[in-house]
Enzyme design. Structure first.
Site, short mmCIF file in Angstrom:
data_model
loop_
_atom_site.label_atom_id
_atom_site.label_comp_id
_atom_site.label_asym_id
_atom_site.label_seq_id
_atom_site.Cartn_x
_atom_site.Cartn_y
_atom_site.Cartn_z
N CYS A 276 1.23 4.74 -1.09
CA CYS A 276 0.48 3.51 -1.36
C CYS A 276 0.87 2.86 -2.69
CB CYS A 276 -1.02 3.77 -1.32
SG CYS A 276 -1.52 5.25 -0.46
N ARG A 305 3.54 17.50 -1.36
CA ARG A 305 2.32 18.03 -1.98
C ARG A 305 2.41 19.54 -2.06
NH1 ARG A 305 -1.96 14.26 1.33
NH2 ARG A 305 -1.07 12.28 0.65
N GLN A 323 4.98 10.87 6.77
CA GLN A 323 3.90 9.99 7.22
C GLN A 323 4.49 8.77 7.92
OE1 GLN A 323 1.85 9.25 3.49
NE2 GLN A 323 0.42 10.92 3.93
N ASP A 325 3.57 5.68 7.80
CA ASP A 325 2.60 5.05 6.91
C ASP A 325 2.69 3.53 7.00
OD1 ASP A 325 0.56 5.14 5.16
OD2 ASP A 325 1.70 5.86 3.44
N HIS A 327 0.69 -0.14 5.09
CA HIS A 327 -0.37 -0.75 4.28
C HIS A 327 -0.42 -2.23 4.56
CE1 HIS A 327 0.50 2.98 2.02
NE2 HIS A 327 -0.81 3.01 2.01
N LYS A 410 -14.30 3.54 6.06
CA LYS A 410 -13.16 3.88 6.92
C LYS A 410 -13.62 4.27 8.31
CE LYS A 410 -13.03 8.79 5.80
NZ LYS A 410 -12.24 9.98 5.62
N HIS A 456 -5.21 1.04 4.39
CA HIS A 456 -4.31 2.16 4.69
C HIS A 456 -4.56 2.53 6.14
CE1 HIS A 456 -4.25 3.25 0.28
NE2 HIS A 456 -5.44 2.73 0.37
ZN LIG Z 1 -2.07 4.56 1.72
#
Ligand SMILES: [Zn+2]
Ligand SMILES: [Zn+2]
Length: 583
Positions: A276, A305, A323, A325, A327, A410, A456
């Site tokens: 992000c 991580r 991910q 991912d 945004h 969320k 997200h």
């Molecule tokens: Zn994010």
């Protein structure tokens, strides 16, 4: 009482029953604590001599006997610390608990049922004799007192309990199935991924077959997203620590971040634990107008991580996480349309895998407005939008007040796999915080600078974890569209080898994932091997096939062979794949 609360009460009561049985059979055993847990309960004991799995049957039998004497249910009384200490004078564990609770100013209560009494705070089922019938002791494990390795090692007995025999049987069946489907075992047998001591724990390596599944998943998500105006971006896998100090992740992820040192500068770098913050910097790289929004940045990329090695597990828990991912940066009035688009992607995705979805809407707690960032009206508007959306789609959802993160409400989606296990994978998360921290803005129609909302979203969660889920969901037998090898062609004898190799080349050229088996193994062995690899289609290629006759295709998991003309095999496979995939 909700079903879950009732189940917790039932399992908590079962822990008492377990302790009662243990004390009758092993009078010098010392009991410690026994809570209900996610799928059952446990109780930790100190035994004077070790017990084995064989003893569990005996204890379970004793539990069945004792439960008949529990007709009157639980009753309780308050006790003074001294009374409690006298009761537990030979049990240092309970004494420690008594001292702790007393020190915390708690009142002590003893709960009694039948002849058994225990220090407890309550939360039992009302009619144990009638309700507590469907239980089973599952396993033994060592457990340090209070989870601290400096303390004594105790014996933990795990059990489970359900409201009905059917529910218990279904659970036990599910466990058995889960064991057979374990993705770590199947992943190895099917040659999908590997680990290497030299590379390091929690860092999976994907073989050509495993990488094929990943690519198919990536392409599929991208095909679902593209119509909604997403654009691909690309970011490096590391960044200056400052990025995460600004985003606030530095403090939150402090134990999870991998640090990277440079010999060329004093800057502190880290492997990115999330994407992000990088994406906000793409947004911030240009002046944005209200007419530019929404901007939708998407990327399949890895985050890193750290984990305690003891917690790493197959593909479910890894250190390098891919991910899919994205945004979205939008105006508050665009949140609903953007969330709707994401919801449609999520729905299409899980429908293809035949995994039903439940949703959970996490909202702020209106009685504690100070806990949340941003104006109350913005929260109310956006929470209302998410709720309306779920209602609009008629999806089953649960609303939980006070569960939202401080930076935005969320929706979480829970997908059920083939053996009924729930997986929390997809999410739509609104974020009022990062735009604030990174001072993101756009110029509105009045020329004023305004903060965008950031959304997200996750579709599959992470490719590693999702692949683990998929392997177990399909028990390794992937449908045609996502199978790493769609068809295997096996030669009957030497004279067929060239034709088989040519056929496989042609199939590949047509876009089919095909492989040849031109080994010297017998036809029977070749069929067994293909079946062991759970390949959807297998073709045995002999004289008839050499003469141009139609293929008799063995379809994995089906009795009947499919007869397909030689000229339409590729077309047929591609057509079926496309139908399964939906786009
Ligand atoms: Zn994010
Ligand atoms: Zn209790």
């Amino acid at each position: 009482m909700s079903d879950q609360n009732h189940l917790d009460a039932l399992r908590h009561s079962a822990a008492h029953l377990l302790a009662a049985a243990v004390l009758e059979l092993y009078p010098d055993a010392k009991r410690t604590i026994g809570p209900s847990i996610e799928n059952g309960f446990y109780y930790d004991f100190e035994f004077s001599s070790p017990i084995t799995d064989m003893d569990l049957k005996r204890i379970e039998k004793q539990m069945k006997k004792i439960i008949n004497t529990w007709g009157e249910g639980f009753s309780h009384r308050s006790v003074t610390p001294d009374e409690a200490r006298a009761e537990y004078k030979n049990n240092p564990y309970k004494l420690e608990l008594v001292d702790q609770f007393t020190g915390e100013g708690q009142n002590l209560t003893f709960y009694k049922v039948g002849n058994y009494e225990d220090l407890c705070r309550g939360g039992h089922c009302e009619h144990p004799k009638e309700e507590l019938k469907h239980f089973k002791l599952m396993s033994l494990a060592g457990a340090y007192w209070r989870g601290d390795e400096k303390n004594a090692m105790l014996t933990r007995i795990y059990g489970t309990a359900f409201a009905t025999q059917e529910a218990l049987d279904a659970y036990l069946h599910m466990l058995e199935e889960a064991k057979k489907r374990d993705h770590r075992k199947l992943g190895k047998e099917l040659g999908l991924f590997a680990f290497s001591d030299l590379v390091g724990p929690g860092l999976p390596l994907f073989t050509p077959k495993g990488a094929t599944i990943r690519r198919l998943l990536e392409d599929y998500v991208w095909d679902l997203m593209r119509p909604f105006g997403y654009e691909r971006v690309d970011i490096p896998h590391m960044a200056k620590a400052d990025l995460y100090k600004t985003s606030g992740h530095w403090d939150k992820f402090t134990d999870d971040i991998f640090h990277v040192s440079s010999k060329k500068s004093d800057e502190q770098f880290v492997m990115k634990p999330m994407n992000c913050p990088h994406h906000t910097q793409i947004y911030a790289s240009e002046q944005r107008s209200y007419r530019d929004l929404p901007l939708r940045f998407s990327e399949v990329t890895k985050v890193y991580r750290d984990e305690n090695t003891g917690q790493l597990q197959g593909l479910s828990r890894v250190r390098s996480i891919t991910q899919d991912d994205a945004h979205v940066f939008c105006r508050i009035d665009q949140v609903k349309d953007e969330a709707r688009a994401i919801y449609q992607i999520v729905q299409a995705f899980y429908k293809t895998f035949n995994m039903p979805l439940d949703a959970r809407l996490s909202l702020s707690d209106p009685s504690q407005p100070d806990k949340y960032l941003g104006e109350r009206s913005v929260w109310e508007t956006s929470e209302g939008m998410l709720r309306e959306l779920l209602q609009e789609f008629g999806v089953a959802f649960e609303e939980v007040q006070g569960e939202a993160a401080f930076y935005g409400p969320k929706i979480d989606f829970v997908a059920k796999d083939a053996i009924g296990r729930p997986w929390q994978l997809a999410t739509i998360q609104l974020d009022f915080n990062l735009p604030e921290r990174f001072q993101l803005e756009y110029v509105d129609e009045h020329g004023e600078k305004v903060r965008p909302v950031m959304v997200h979203r996750a579709i599959s969660g992470s490719l590693e974890r999702f692949m683990g889920v998929l392997i177990e969901h399909y028990a390794g037998a992937f449908p045609l569209w996502i199978a790493p090898v769609q068809v295997r062609v096996a030669s009957v004898s030497e004279v067929h080898k060239d034709a088989v190799s040519q056929l496989v080349r042609d199939l590949k050229a047509a876009g089919v994932r095909a492989e040849a088996d031109v080994s010297d193994a017998t036809v029977g062995a070749k069929i067994r091997n293909a079946s062991k690899m759970k390949i959807p289609y297998t073709i045995i290629f002999g004289d008839k096939e050499l003469g141009g006759e139609a293929f008799h295709v063995r379809v994995f998991g089906e009795e009947e062979e499919q007869v397909i003309d030689q000229t339409s095999l590729a077309e047929q496979i591609l057509k079926t794949s496309k139908e399964q995939r939906g786009v």
